[in-house]
Scaffold this active site. Structure first.
Site, PDB file in Angstrom:
ATOM      1  N   THR A   1      53.067 138.642  13.777  1.00  0.00           N
ATOM      2  CA  THR A   1      54.224 138.048  14.464  1.00  0.00           C
ATOM      3  C   THR A   1      55.547 138.529  13.880  1.00  0.00           C
ATOM      4  OG1 THR A   1      52.837 136.037  14.296  1.00  0.00           O
ATOM      5  CG2 THR A   1      54.740 135.938  15.742  1.00  0.00           C
TER       6      THR A   1
ATOM      7  N   ARG B   1      53.890 132.191  11.921  1.00  0.00           N
ATOM      8  CA  ARG B   1      54.117 131.136  12.910  1.00  0.00           C
ATOM      9  C   ARG B   1      54.049 129.747  12.303  1.00  0.00           C
ATOM     10  NH1 ARG B   1      50.230 131.508  17.506  1.00  0.00           N
ATOM     11  NH2 ARG B   1      49.261 133.475  16.930  1.00  0.00           N
TER      12      ARG B   1
ATOM     13  N   LYS C   1      48.523 147.902  18.500  1.00  0.00           N
ATOM     14  CA  LYS C   1      47.894 146.652  18.939  1.00  0.00           C
ATOM     15  C   LYS C   1      48.048 146.579  20.464  1.00  0.00           C
ATOM     16  CE  LYS C   1      48.775 141.661  18.467  1.00  0.00           C
ATOM     17  NZ  LYS C   1      49.004 140.605  17.456  1.00  0.00           N
TER      18      LYS C   1
ATOM     19  N   GLU D   1      45.379 139.192   8.996  1.00  0.00           N
ATOM     20  CA  GLU D   1      46.704 139.105   9.611  1.00  0.00           C
ATOM     21  C   GLU D   1      47.164 137.652   9.589  1.00  0.00           C
ATOM     22  OE1 GLU D   1      46.981 140.536  13.694  1.00  0.00           O
ATOM     23  OE2 GLU D   1      48.808 139.375  14.019  1.00  0.00           O
TER      24      GLU D   1
HETATM   25  O1  LIG Z   1      51.193 135.800  16.554  1.00  0.00           O
HETATM   26  C1  LIG Z   1      50.961 136.978  16.777  1.00  0.00           C
HETATM   27  O2  LIG Z   1      51.708 137.907  16.473  1.00  0.00           O
HETATM   28  C2  LIG Z   1      49.736 137.351  17.349  1.00  0.00           C
HETATM   29  O3  LIG Z   1      49.200 138.307  16.882  1.00  0.00           O
HETATM   30  C3  LIG Z   1      49.138 136.586  18.414  1.00  0.00           C
HETATM   31  C4  LIG Z   1      47.671 136.755  18.280  1.00  0.00           C
HETATM   32  O4  LIG Z   1      47.331 138.062  18.534  1.00  0.00           O
HETATM   33  C5  LIG Z   1      46.917 135.880  19.149  1.00  0.00           C
HETATM   34  O5  LIG Z   1      47.358 134.567  19.015  1.00  0.00           O
HETATM   35  C6  LIG Z   1      45.464 135.927  18.824  1.00  0.00           C
HETATM   36  O6  LIG Z   1      44.834 135.626  19.980  1.00  0.00           O
HETATM   37  P1  LIG Z   1      43.501 134.799  20.055  1.00  0.00           P
HETATM   38  O7  LIG Z   1      42.474 135.503  19.256  1.00  0.00           O
HETATM   39  O8  LIG Z   1      43.227 134.799  21.514  1.00  0.00           O
HETATM   40  O9  LIG Z   1      43.829 133.430  19.527  1.00  0.00           O
END
Ligand SMILES: O=C(O)C(=O)C[C@H](O)[C@H](O)COP(=O)(O)O
Length: 212
Positions: free
Chosen positions: A73, A50, A133, A46
């Protein structure tokens, strides 16, 4: 479920216990990063939209044999169009809007849409998404919340993401309504920046062996 819109997402989620959530700043890192993750046993990637490089990163990762590069995202219909043009095989969104889902459905882009509450999960289910999700997982109540939602809504399967790490991943993956989990820990910024692909492969390998 009949007429599920999640058939493709379910297949992708079944390929490995963890979907790496990638924030890639430099397109030169795309190929070696994807190759390391695939070698380590995590083929579903994924790429979050960003960073300015994200769309090009998807295009590069799409060339990696054995990998499935998708766009994370996704927020707007414009994001969907750009992701499809870049060659994304699937999409992930932190939440969902009608306009976003109209766009992914029209484009035929397999989608893993986000939900954090029973109402959001029910709205997605009504539209045919029975794989979702669960985001942000830890902040939304974690395993206890998934157990709670799974009582009345056992027909929905989740990919929890947000706050998952090697220490808590198996407690999520052992839930009957969890198919896989997303996490950024397998590709930490410092290792990516330093080109430490072997170390990333090792993190991926460990993640690929998590029990579910
Ligand atoms: O940008 C997005 O659409 C996302 O999917 C956000 C992510 O799910 C999280 O940033 C992952 O979270 P961590 O594993 O805690 O770093």
């Amino acid at each position: 479920m009949e007429n599920s819109r999640s058939t493709e997402a379910r297949k992708l989620c079944a390929l490995a216990p963890i979907i790496p959530v990638l924030v890639v700043h430099d397109v030169a890192h795309a190929r070696p990063l994807a190759e390391a993750l695939v070698r380590g046993g995590l083929p579903v990637l994924e790429v979050t939209l960003r960073t300015p490089a994200a769309l090009e990163v998807i295009s590069e990762m799409a060339k990696v044999e054995g990998g499935y590069a998708g766009a994370g995202t996704l927020v707007t219909p414009e994001d969907v169009a750009a992701a499809v043009k870049a060659g994304a095989r699937f999409g992930v969104s932190p939440g969902a809007t009608g306009a976003l889902l109209d766009a992914t459905e029209a484009a035929g882009l397999p989608m893993l849409p986000g939900a954090a509450t029973a109402s959001e999960a029910m709205a997605l289910l009504a539209r045919g998404y029975d794989v979702q999700k669960f985001f942000p997982a830890e902040a939304s109540g974690g395993v206890a919340a998934l157990k709670g939602i799974g009582g009345p809504l056992p027909q929905i399967t989740f990919c929890p993401t947000g706050g998952i790490n090697p220490g808590n991943a198996e407690s999520y993956l052992s839930q009957p309504n969890v198919i896989c989990a997303g996490g950024s820990w397998v590709a930490p910024n410092d290792l990516v920046a330093a080109g430490k692909w072997d170390e990333i492969e090792a993190l991926a390998r460990a993640a690929s062996k998590l029990a579910r």
